[in-house]
Design a protein around this motif. Structure first.
Motif, PDB file in Angstrom:
ATOM      1  N   ILE A  10       0.851  -1.194   0.000  1.00  0.00           N
ATOM      2  CA  ILE A  10       0.000   0.000   0.000  1.00  0.00           C
ATOM      3  C   ILE A  10       0.884   1.241   0.000  1.00  0.00           C
ATOM      4  CG2 ILE A  10      -1.787   1.271   1.282  1.00  0.00           C
ATOM      5  CD1 ILE A  10      -2.601  -1.602   0.314  1.00  0.00           C
ATOM      6  N   GLU A  11       0.705   2.074  -1.024  1.00  0.00           N
ATOM      7  CA  GLU A  11       1.494   3.314  -1.027  1.00  0.00           C
ATOM      8  C   GLU A  11       0.677   4.536  -1.433  1.00  0.00           C
ATOM      9  OE1 GLU A  11       4.822   2.145  -3.405  1.00  0.00           O
ATOM     10  OE2 GLU A  11       3.706   2.524  -5.246  1.00  0.00           O
ATOM     11  N   TYR A  12      -0.627   4.386  -1.419  1.00  0.00           N
ATOM     12  CA  TYR A  12      -1.487   5.444  -1.904  1.00  0.00           C
ATOM     13  C   TYR A  12      -2.649   5.636  -0.933  1.00  0.00           C
ATOM     14  CZ  TYR A  12      -4.538   7.779  -5.390  1.00  0.00           C
ATOM     15  OH  TYR A  12      -5.356   8.642  -6.059  1.00  0.00           O
ATOM     16  N   LEU A  13      -2.850   6.872  -0.499  1.00  0.00           N
ATOM     17  CA  LEU A  13      -3.903   7.189   0.462  1.00  0.00           C
ATOM     18  C   LEU A  13      -4.809   8.262  -0.138  1.00  0.00           C
ATOM     19  CD1 LEU A  13      -4.523   6.395   3.400  1.00  0.00           C
ATOM     20  CD2 LEU A  13      -3.054   8.276   4.138  1.00  0.00           C
ATOM     21  N   ARG A  14      -6.099   7.980  -0.139  1.00  0.00           N
ATOM     22  CA  ARG A  14      -7.069   8.988  -0.614  1.00  0.00           C
ATOM     23  C   ARG A  14      -7.787   9.540   0.599  1.00  0.00           C
ATOM     24  NH1 ARG A  14      -8.650   7.687  -6.311  1.00  0.00           N
ATOM     25  NH2 ARG A  14     -10.404   9.052  -5.912  1.00  0.00           N
ATOM     26  N   ILE A  51      -1.987  11.795  10.753  1.00  0.00           N
ATOM     27  CA  ILE A  51      -2.199  10.508  10.068  1.00  0.00           C
ATOM     28  C   ILE A  51      -1.226  10.372   8.893  1.00  0.00           C
ATOM     29  CG2 ILE A  51      -3.833   9.195   8.659  1.00  0.00           C
ATOM     30  CD1 ILE A  51      -6.091  10.575  10.332  1.00  0.00           C
ATOM     31  N   VAL A  52      -1.104  11.457   8.121  1.00  0.00           N
ATOM     32  CA  VAL A  52      -0.256  11.370   6.929  1.00  0.00           C
ATOM     33  C   VAL A  52       1.208  11.151   7.325  1.00  0.00           C
ATOM     34  CG1 VAL A  52       0.630  12.670   4.946  1.00  0.00           C
ATOM     35  CG2 VAL A  52      -1.809  12.667   5.442  1.00  0.00           C
ATOM     36  N   GLU A  53       1.642  11.790   8.383  1.00  0.00           N
ATOM     37  CA  GLU A  53       3.042  11.597   8.796  1.00  0.00           C
ATOM     38  C   GLU A  53       3.312  10.132   9.126  1.00  0.00           C
ATOM     39  OE1 GLU A  53       4.123  14.482  11.776  1.00  0.00           O
ATOM     40  OE2 GLU A  53       3.849  16.111  10.350  1.00  0.00           O
ATOM     41  N   VAL A  54       2.352   9.497   9.810  1.00  0.00           N
ATOM     42  CA  VAL A  54       2.527   8.075  10.134  1.00  0.00           C
ATOM     43  C   VAL A  54       2.479   7.245   8.843  1.00  0.00           C
ATOM     44  CG1 VAL A  54       1.469   6.101  11.317  1.00  0.00           C
ATOM     45  CG2 VAL A  54       1.626   8.323  12.461  1.00  0.00           C
ATOM     46  N   ALA A  55       1.531   7.590   7.964  1.00  0.00           N
ATOM     47  CA  ALA A  55       1.410   6.846   6.707  1.00  0.00           C
ATOM     48  C   ALA A  55       2.715   6.926   5.900  1.00  0.00           C
ATOM     49  CB  ALA A  55       0.242   7.383   5.896  1.00  0.00           C
ATOM     50  N   LYS A  61       3.388   6.925  -0.377  1.00  0.00           N
ATOM     51  CA  LYS A  61       4.138   7.925  -1.151  1.00  0.00           C
ATOM     52  C   LYS A  61       3.238   8.935  -1.852  1.00  0.00           C
ATOM     53  CE  LYS A  61       8.056   4.920  -2.178  1.00  0.00           C
ATOM     54  NZ  LYS A  61       7.587   3.740  -1.420  1.00  0.00           N
ATOM     55  N   ARG A  62       1.981   8.516  -2.051  1.00  0.00           N
ATOM     56  CA  ARG A  62       1.078   9.373  -2.828  1.00  0.00           C
ATOM     57  C   ARG A  62      -0.185   9.657  -2.033  1.00  0.00           C
ATOM     58  NH1 ARG A  62      -0.369   6.007  -7.778  1.00  0.00           N
ATOM     59  NH2 ARG A  62      -1.418   7.932  -8.342  1.00  0.00           N
ATOM     60  N   ILE A  63      -0.625  10.922  -2.098  1.00  0.00           N
ATOM     61  CA  ILE A  63      -1.860  11.319  -1.405  1.00  0.00           C
ATOM     62  C   ILE A  63      -2.786  11.992  -2.417  1.00  0.00           C
ATOM     63  CG2 ILE A  63      -2.871  12.816   0.397  1.00  0.00           C
ATOM     64  CD1 ILE A  63      -1.023  11.088   1.846  1.00  0.00           C
ATOM     65  N   ARG A  64      -4.051  11.649  -2.342  1.00  0.00           N
ATOM     66  CA  ARG A  64      -5.053  12.392  -3.119  1.00  0.00           C
ATOM     67  C   ARG A  64      -6.056  13.006  -2.150  1.00  0.00           C
ATOM     68  NH1 ARG A  64      -6.816  13.101  -8.007  1.00  0.00           N
ATOM     69  NH2 ARG A  64      -5.284  11.638  -8.832  1.00  0.00           N
ATOM     70  N   GLY A  88       9.170  12.940   1.967  1.00  0.00           N
ATOM     71  CA  GLY A  88       8.759  11.565   1.650  1.00  0.00           C
ATOM     72  C   GLY A  88       7.516  11.503   0.785  1.00  0.00           C
ATOM     73  N   LEU A  89       6.771  12.625   0.710  1.00  0.00           N
ATOM     74  CA  LEU A  89       5.575  12.616  -0.132  1.00  0.00           C
ATOM     75  C   LEU A  89       5.984  12.890  -1.582  1.00  0.00           C
ATOM     76  CD1 LEU A  89       2.535  12.309  -0.211  1.00  0.00           C
ATOM     77  CD2 LEU A  89       2.317  14.760   0.179  1.00  0.00           C
ATOM     78  N   LYS A  90       5.726  11.897  -2.455  1.00  0.00           N
ATOM     79  CA  LYS A  90       6.175  12.024  -3.846  1.00  0.00           C
ATOM     80  C   LYS A  90       5.119  12.677  -4.726  1.00  0.00           C
ATOM     81  CE  LYS A  90      10.091   9.582  -3.713  1.00  0.00           C
ATOM     82  NZ  LYS A  90      10.076   8.385  -2.907  1.00  0.00           N
ATOM     83  N   ASP A  91       3.863  12.594  -4.298  1.00  0.00           N
ATOM     84  CA  ASP A  91       2.812  13.017  -5.211  1.00  0.00           C
ATOM     85  C   ASP A  91       1.582  13.465  -4.428  1.00  0.00           C
ATOM     86  OD1 ASP A  91       1.406  13.257  -7.625  1.00  0.00           O
ATOM     87  OD2 ASP A  91       0.537  11.274  -7.353  1.00  0.00           O
TER      88      ASP A  91
END
Ligand code: SAM
Ligand code: SF4
Length: 319
Positions: A10-14, A51-55, A61-64, A88-91
Motif C-alpha cells: 500500500i502506497e497510496y492514500l485517498r 495521520i499522513v506523517e505516520v502513513a 508515497k502518494r496522497i489524493r 517523503g511525499l512524492k505526489d
C-alpha cells in the motif's frame, strides 16, 4: 511497510476532507435528504497531518485529496501547503468537481498541487445542469481552461459513463484529447451507496466504451500520466490521452495499492467494503497507535471487491 496478506504493497492514500458538496450528482448519492457529518466529527487539519506523517513512515508515497467537494473546505490551501512540504511525499493530487477552480486554481497551484482530476461527464450545459442538480457547465469549463493555462499537469478528466445519459457523448468527450493535453478517463458506473439511480442496465462496459473510441481512430497503448488503475491509450497526433477504468467488468484488485480515509476519519481498505477502522478512536480516545490502526486495515483488505451496494454514498467516501 504496508503489505497486506495477499502481498499487495500500500502506497497510496485517498483522503476525503469533507462530506459536503454543492453538487448533487445523480450517480453519487440519493437525492433525498442528506445527513451531514457533524462538524466536530470531521478530522481537523492537525489530525489529517498526524495521520499522513505516520502513513509516510509506513511507506505511503502518494496522497489524493477528495471529498465531497474538497474546495468547499475552509482554508484547504493551508492543508495542501502543509502536506506538500512533508518529506517523503512524492505526489499530491486533488479530485474536484471544478466549480471553484476559476477562483481557486492559482492559490492551489502555489500551495503545491500539480495533479488535478476534474469530474466532467458531459459537454452539454443542459445535461450538466440536470446531472449536478442545477449547476452551470460554463463555469466548470472556464475553471478547467484556467487550470490548463496555469500549467497544472497532468489534468485528468473523470467521466462516469451512464447508459442513456452520456453514452452518446463518449466520442465527443474523447476528442478533447486531440485539442488538450488532458487524460480523458472513462469510468464504469459503480453501485456505491443507496443512490436510487443505479441499476445494472445503466453500466456501459469498458469494452463497449473502448470500441466507440476506436471506431474513430486506432488507439495505441501508452503509460498514464502518474500511474493508477486506468488502461491508457492515445490517438496518433493527439496532445492528450484516453484512459479506461473498469471496476465492474475487469476489476484491478490484484494490483490495488490504496487505502481511503473518510471525512470523519474512518479508514477503509476497499471502496466496496463497509468494514472500517475509526481513526478518531486512535487520535482522540488514544485507543492505540495509528500504526496499529493501519496494520488492522491491512487485515480487513479483501482480496477481491464484493459488488454489493455499500451503505455509504460515494460522496462520503471520496471516490
Ligand atoms: N466532488 C469531487 C468530484 O466530483 O470530482 C470529488 C469527490 S467525487 C465522489 C470523486 C469521483 O467519484 C468523481 O470523479 C465522481 O465522478 C466519481 N463517482 C461518484 N459516484 C460514482 C459512481 N457511482 N460510479 C463511478 N464513479 C463515481
Ligand atoms: Fe459532489 Fe463529486 Fe459527488 Fe458530484 S461526484 S455529488 S461533485 S462529491
Amino acid at each position: 511497510m504496508l503489505i497486506d496478506k495477499f502481498g499487495r504493497t500500500i502506497e497510496y492514500l485517498r483522503i476525503s476532507v469533507t462530506d459536503r458538496c454543492n453538487f448533487r450528482c445523480i450517480y453519487c448519492e440519493n437525492r433525498g435528504p442528506f445527513k451531514k457529518v457533524p462538524a466536530g466529527e470531521i478530522l481537523t487539519y492537525e489530525e489529517i497531518l498526524e495521520i499522513v506523517e505516520v502513513a509516510l513512515e509506513l511507506g505511503v508515497k502518494r496522497i489524493r485529496i477528495t471529498g465531497g467537494e474538497p474546495l468547499l473546505r475552509k482554508d484547504i490551501e493551508d492543508l495542501i501547503k502543509r502536506l506538500s512540504s512533508l518529506e517523503g511525499l512524492k505526489d499530491l493530487s486533488l479530485t474536484t468537481n471544478g466549480y471553484f477552480l476559476l477562483e481557486k486554481a492559482e492559490t492551489l497551484k502555489r500551495s503545491g498541487v500539480r495533479r488535478l482530476n476534474v469530474s466532467l461527464d458531459t459537454l452539454s450545459p443542459t445535461k450538466f445542469f440536470h446531472l449536478t442538480g442545477g449547476f452551470n457547465f460554463q463555469r466548470v469549463w472556464q475553471g478547467l481552461l484556467k487550470a490548463e493555462e496555469l500549467g497544472f499537469s497532468p489534468i485528468k478528466i473523470n467521466v462516469v459513463v451512464i447508459r442513456g445519459f452520456n453514452d452518446e457523448e463518449i466520442l465527443e468527450l474523447a476528442k478533447l484529447s486531440l485539442r488538450y493535453p488532458w487524460e480523458i478517463r472513462f469510468i464504469e458506473y459503480m453501485p456505491v451507496g443507496k443512490q436510487s439511480n443505479w441499476n445494472e442496465e445503466k453500466i456501459v462496459p469498458l469494452a463497449e466504451i473502448k470500441a466507440q473510441v476506436e471506431s474513430y481512430l486506432p488507439l495505441k497503448p501508452v503509460t498514464s500520466f502518474g500511474g493508477g488503475p486506468a488502461k491508457v491509450f492515445q490517438w496518433e497526433g493527439a496532445l492528450g490521452k484516453i484512459g479506461f477504468i473498469s471496476p465492474i467488468s475487469e476489476h484491478f484488485c490484484s494490483t490495488c495499492n490504496r487505502l481511503r480515509i473518510t471525512a470523519e476519519g474512518k479508514l477503509r481498505a476497499c471502496l466496496f467494503s463497509d468494514k472500517e477502522i475509526d481513526l478518531r478512536e486512535y487520535l482522540r480516545d488514544k485507543k492505540g497507535s495509528l500504526k496499529e490502526a493501519f496494520s488492522l486495515a491491512l487485515q480487513i483488505k479483501p482480496e477481491v471487491r464484493n459488488l454489493k451496494t455499500t451503505k455509504r454514498a460515494m460522496r462520503t467516501i471520496g471516490g
